[in-house]
Design an enzyme around this catalytic site. Structure first.
Site, short mmCIF file in Angstrom:
data_model
loop_
_atom_site.label_atom_id
_atom_site.label_comp_id
_atom_site.label_asym_id
_atom_site.label_seq_id
_atom_site.Cartn_x
_atom_site.Cartn_y
_atom_site.Cartn_z
NE ARG A 284 71.52 18.70 -57.57
CZ ARG A 284 70.57 19.49 -58.05
NH1 ARG A 284 70.66 20.81 -57.89
NH2 ARG A 284 69.54 18.98 -58.70
CG HIS B 134 66.45 20.77 -51.51
ND1 HIS B 134 67.20 21.90 -51.75
CD2 HIS B 134 65.68 20.59 -52.64
CE1 HIS B 134 66.90 22.39 -52.96
NE2 HIS B 134 66.00 21.61 -53.51
CG HIS C 51 61.83 24.34 -53.56
ND1 HIS C 51 61.12 23.99 -54.68
CD2 HIS C 51 63.11 23.97 -53.79
CE1 HIS C 51 61.93 23.42 -55.56
NE2 HIS C 51 63.15 23.40 -55.04
CE1 TYR D 131 59.35 22.98 -58.95
CE2 TYR D 131 58.65 22.60 -56.68
CZ TYR D 131 59.49 22.33 -57.75
OH TYR D 131 60.48 21.38 -57.60
CG ASP E 96 68.75 22.86 -60.91
OD1 ASP E 96 68.57 23.62 -59.94
OD2 ASP E 96 68.79 21.62 -60.80
CD GLU F 90 64.93 26.50 -55.23
OE1 GLU F 90 65.70 25.92 -54.43
OE2 GLU F 90 64.78 26.13 -56.42
#
Length: 355
Positions: free
Chosen positions: A79, A106, A184, A186, A251, A315
């Site tokens: 961000r 992003h 990124h 997962y 996060d 990340e």
């Protein structure tokens, strides 16, 4: 090493491709040219095949969903406050694609994730190229990017002890600009169809602390805080045991003790039974841990449904909003300079021929 096959078409009709390498060491890797998305990491051994990456069956899933599954992220990941920054006395306004139009996330609406990259098989490597034009998403300068993907193995005592997937990211620009690239993926080490990833165990290596976040904006406060006695002290920790004490879930970024641009271990995630492990190595100054807090019934590959915490994103990157926080590591690339960063994934099957 790399096999190329069609991976479906975008809504525009453009054909995309999937590139797959079977390493012969118990790991199979698939990558698409759309956003250089890491589509699957499959462990193959005498017991089973286990795909540990969340993803989609074809490119249409990557085009239609916005949780950045496996893809490259930039020109600036994470961000940026109010989508603004000042560089050399000039204020720039980036696209506001997140947070009810208040945050740049992003790299914007398209960024580097929602484009088809040129791809060439060069020997045993994949070489992806893309040009991002001046003004795209509000960023200054024409940027030339090259990402080279390679696979190597490591031997010890006459046997294979590990398999490594290297993502080497380089960029130049004809104007000063912020840059912060990452991938990124997962992970769910129990298998992408297994449901919650909270049984996975997570370690973050050799770090100076974590970056507390403002709960209203999800932006770092600018502090770096020691983790001892907090749920951010991740040392082969079952994620589900600690996340209950993290409002909203993980996060957060961790300040890695990387020096002189050496590629060093940053984090490791392993399956519940400890059999399958992936270690992330990097020369980036930080690694961001995101626990899939906003996944909500997304239909993925092989009929899987990805709900909250179905995957853990790891990340490797510079710190979020670094362009606006002077104490954070530099993120400005100037004309005549080259941006060069590496992210490497190390795969290990324990108690097998791989170590």
């Amino acid at each position: 090493m790399w096999r190329k096959e069609p991976f479906g078409k975008l809504s525009s009709g453009e054909q995309c491709y999937l590139y797959t390498a079977d390493t012969g060491t118990g790991v199979r890797v698939s990558i698409t040219d759309y956003g250089i998305a890491l589509v699957s990491f499959v462990f193959t051994d005498s017991e089973q095949e286990r795909d540990i990456l969340l993803g989609f069956d074809d490119v249409s899933g990557y085009e239609s969903h916005d949780f950045y599954s496996g893809c490259i992220v930039g020109r600036v990941t994470s961000r940026t406050a109010d989508g603004k920054f000042v560089l050399d006395g000039k204020e720039y306004q980036l696209s506001l694609n997140h947070g009810d139009g208040t945050v740049h996330l992003h790299g914007g609406y398209v960024g580097l994730s929602k484009v088809v990259w040129g791809c060439e098989i060069v020997g045993d490597t994949l070489q992806f190229k893309h040009t991002q034009s001046d003004g795209t998403e509000g960023y200054p300068g024409n940027m030339e990017l090259i990402v080279t993907v390679s696979i190597r193995t490591k031997s010890a005592g006459g046997r294979i002890s590990g398999t490594f997937l290297s993502l080497d990211m380089k960029a130049t620009c004809d104007h000063a600009t912020p840059i912060n690239l990452t991938f990124h993926p997962y992970f769910n080490m129990d298998g992408h169809k297994s449901g919650s990833a909270l049984d996975n165990k997570l370690t973050v290596f050799d770090y100076a602390g974590y970056l507390p976040m403002n709960l209203d904006t999800n932006l770092p406060t600018g502090e770096i805080v020691k983790t001892r006695g907090t749920p951010f002290n991740l040392d082969r920790s079952r994620i589900g045991d600690l996340i209950v004490d993290v409002p909203g879930g993980y996060d957060h970024s961790f300040h890695l003790c990387t020096k002189d641009r050496f590629v060093v271990p940053a984090a490791e995630i392993e399956s519940k039974d400890g059999r399958y492990r992936v270690r992330i190595l990097t020369d980036q100054p930080g690694i961001h841990v995101y626990s899939g807090n906003y996944l909500a019934g997304t239909k993925g590959k092989d009929g899987a449904v990805y709900d909250k915490h179905s995957g853990i994103a790891l990340e490797a990157q510079n710190f979020p909003n670094a362009v606006n926080i002077p104490s954070f590591p530099n993120c400005i690339l100037r004309e005549g300079e080259e941006y060069s960063r590496n992210i490497t994934f190390s795969f290990v099957i324990c108690n097998s021929g791989m170590g």
